[in-house]
Write an enzyme that holds these catalytic residues in place. Structure first.
Site, PDB file in Angstrom:
ATOM      1  N   HIS A  73      13.992 -39.274  17.654  1.00  0.00           N
ATOM      2  CA  HIS A  73      14.299 -39.686  16.273  1.00  0.00           C
ATOM      3  C   HIS A  73      15.816 -39.687  16.006  1.00  0.00           C
ATOM      4  O   HIS A  73      16.599 -39.607  16.942  1.00  0.00           O
ATOM      5  CB  HIS A  73      13.517 -38.812  15.288  1.00  0.00           C
ATOM      6  CG  HIS A  73      12.094 -38.602  15.728  1.00  0.00           C
ATOM      7  ND1 HIS A  73      11.124 -39.561  15.563  1.00  0.00           N
ATOM      8  CD2 HIS A  73      11.495 -37.559  16.394  1.00  0.00           C
ATOM      9  CE1 HIS A  73       9.973 -39.101  16.090  1.00  0.00           C
ATOM     10  NE2 HIS A  73      10.180 -37.914  16.597  1.00  0.00           N
ATOM     11  N   GLU A 110      12.811 -32.625  12.403  1.00  0.00           N
ATOM     12  CA  GLU A 110      12.631 -32.738  13.854  1.00  0.00           C
ATOM     13  C   GLU A 110      13.876 -33.353  14.485  1.00  0.00           C
ATOM     14  O   GLU A 110      14.302 -32.937  15.564  1.00  0.00           O
ATOM     15  CB  GLU A 110      11.396 -33.593  14.166  1.00  0.00           C
ATOM     16  CG  GLU A 110      11.120 -33.687  15.671  1.00  0.00           C
ATOM     17  CD  GLU A 110      10.020 -34.692  16.004  1.00  0.00           C
ATOM     18  OE1 GLU A 110       9.324 -35.148  15.074  1.00  0.00           O
ATOM     19  OE2 GLU A 110       9.870 -35.017  17.199  1.00  0.00           O
ATOM     20  N   HIS A 165      11.077 -33.498  21.631  1.00  0.00           N
ATOM     21  CA  HIS A 165      10.393 -33.649  20.341  1.00  0.00           C
ATOM     22  C   HIS A 165       9.796 -32.321  19.901  1.00  0.00           C
ATOM     23  O   HIS A 165       9.719 -31.374  20.676  1.00  0.00           O
ATOM     24  CB  HIS A 165       9.247 -34.668  20.461  1.00  0.00           C
ATOM     25  CG  HIS A 165       9.718 -36.080  20.612  1.00  0.00           C
ATOM     26  ND1 HIS A 165       9.719 -36.984  19.576  1.00  0.00           N
ATOM     27  CD2 HIS A 165      10.227 -36.729  21.692  1.00  0.00           C
ATOM     28  CE1 HIS A 165      10.200 -38.139  20.016  1.00  0.00           C
ATOM     29  NE2 HIS A 165      10.517 -38.013  21.288  1.00  0.00           N
ATOM     30  N   GLU A 243       6.913 -31.840  23.715  1.00  0.00           N
ATOM     31  CA  GLU A 243       6.664 -31.497  22.309  1.00  0.00           C
ATOM     32  C   GLU A 243       6.753 -29.977  22.265  1.00  0.00           C
ATOM     33  O   GLU A 243       5.849 -29.269  22.709  1.00  0.00           O
ATOM     34  CB  GLU A 243       5.269 -31.975  21.864  1.00  0.00           C
ATOM     35  CG  GLU A 243       5.104 -33.487  21.837  1.00  0.00           C
ATOM     36  CD  GLU A 243       5.719 -34.152  20.592  1.00  0.00           C
ATOM     37  OE1 GLU A 243       6.275 -33.447  19.730  1.00  0.00           O
ATOM     38  OE2 GLU A 243       5.630 -35.398  20.505  1.00  0.00           O
TER      39      GLU A 243
END
Ligand code: ZN
Length: 279
Positions: A73, A110, A165, A243
């Site tokens: 992101h 995030e 992430h 993640e």
């Protein structure tokens, strides 16, 4: 350390060279010794001190290795809905160019988390000799698209690429998982096996280094395989996503907002990459 007999200490006083002094009488040598003594005044230590070695170019374990880190992101994505919702071809489907990502209930995004962890990870890997490239230069911009994130790893001919992430699942869900590519009848197929090896190495190092549990809600033993992620489908170098946990889980959110824990994550990821790269 065991104390030295008084006779040895007396000898040290008489013959400096035998006890770590340069004995040459040059000013530089004396200065260096004085500095060393200021830090370590113990006579026992002084007795075993070595003269400073000439500087040599030490080889590092990851010399010659190229790692691309993709911080998931971007902090500016929230402000650019049109740009990030542009549809891009990820071979198995069309997808948004990029997404905003999730956040903790307290508002720690995030994007900020992945940026911080990635910077720390880059520092650890560079200290071990690796050449590191990141897919973005800050946390105030937009994108790049997932297609470009993959292309950066490909152009760098990375020995390993990792996309960082954290998840946004239900509050009761917790734990981390690693995502690896599947064969899709495309260019990623030839790095599926290597990516799996990389994923296993990072999974093991992450569990050991962070103490976080395997995901309670996704994958098997913290391993998941997907064919819908552009960042993986378009990669021609070994690549995984990690993640790091669930930002919506209060216990994990508290850890992710702690810089010391983020450093722990970075070192764990570096160890996983390192193990893979040395194999
Ligand atoms: Zn994400």
């Amino acid at each position: 350390m065991r104390a030295l007999p008084a006779s040895t200490l007396a000898l040290c006083g008489l013959i400096a060279a035998a006890c770590g002094g340069t004995g040459s009488g040059d000013a530089g040598g004396r200065t260096a010794l004085a500095h060393a003594e200021a830090r370590t005044p113990s006579p026992a230590h002084k007795a075993t001190q070595q003269a400073p070695a000439a500087p040599v170019q030490e080889s590092k374990p990851l010399d010659g290795k190229v790692v691309v880190i993709d911080p998931g992101h971007n902090g500016g994505n929230y402000r650019a809905p049109t740009a990030i919702s542009r549809q891009v071809n990820v071979l198995t489907q069309w997808k948004d160019c990029d997404t905003t990502g999730t956040a903790t209930n307290g508002g720690y995004s995030e994007a900020a988390f992945t940026w911080d962890v990635s910077k720390r990870l880059a520092k650890v890997l560079r200290a071990r000799g690796a050449t590191v490239k990141l897919t973005r230069n800050g946390n105030d911009g937009v994108g790049p698209c997932v297609t470009e994130r993959a292309a950066i790893g490909n152009r760098a001919k990375a020995d390993a690429a990792i996309s960082v992430h954290a998840d946004g699942a239900g509050p009761g869900a917790h734990g981390f998982h690693v995502i690896m590519p599947k064969k899709i009848g495309g260019p990623v197929d030839k790095v599926v096996a290597a990516s799996r090896k990389l994923g296993l190495s990072v999974r093991d190092a992450f569990a050991k280094g962070t103490g976080l549990a395997y995901s309670t809600y996704l994958g098997r033993a913290a391993l998941d395989f997907r064919s819908d992620l552009g960042g993986l489908n378009l990669s021609t170098v070994p690549k995984i996503f990690v993640e790091c946990g669930n930002m919506r889980n209060a216990t994990e959110a508290a850890k992710f907002t702690d810089s010391k824990f983020r450093q722990k994550i970075a070192v764990a990821l570096a160890n996983g990459l390192h193990h893979y790269l040395e194999a």
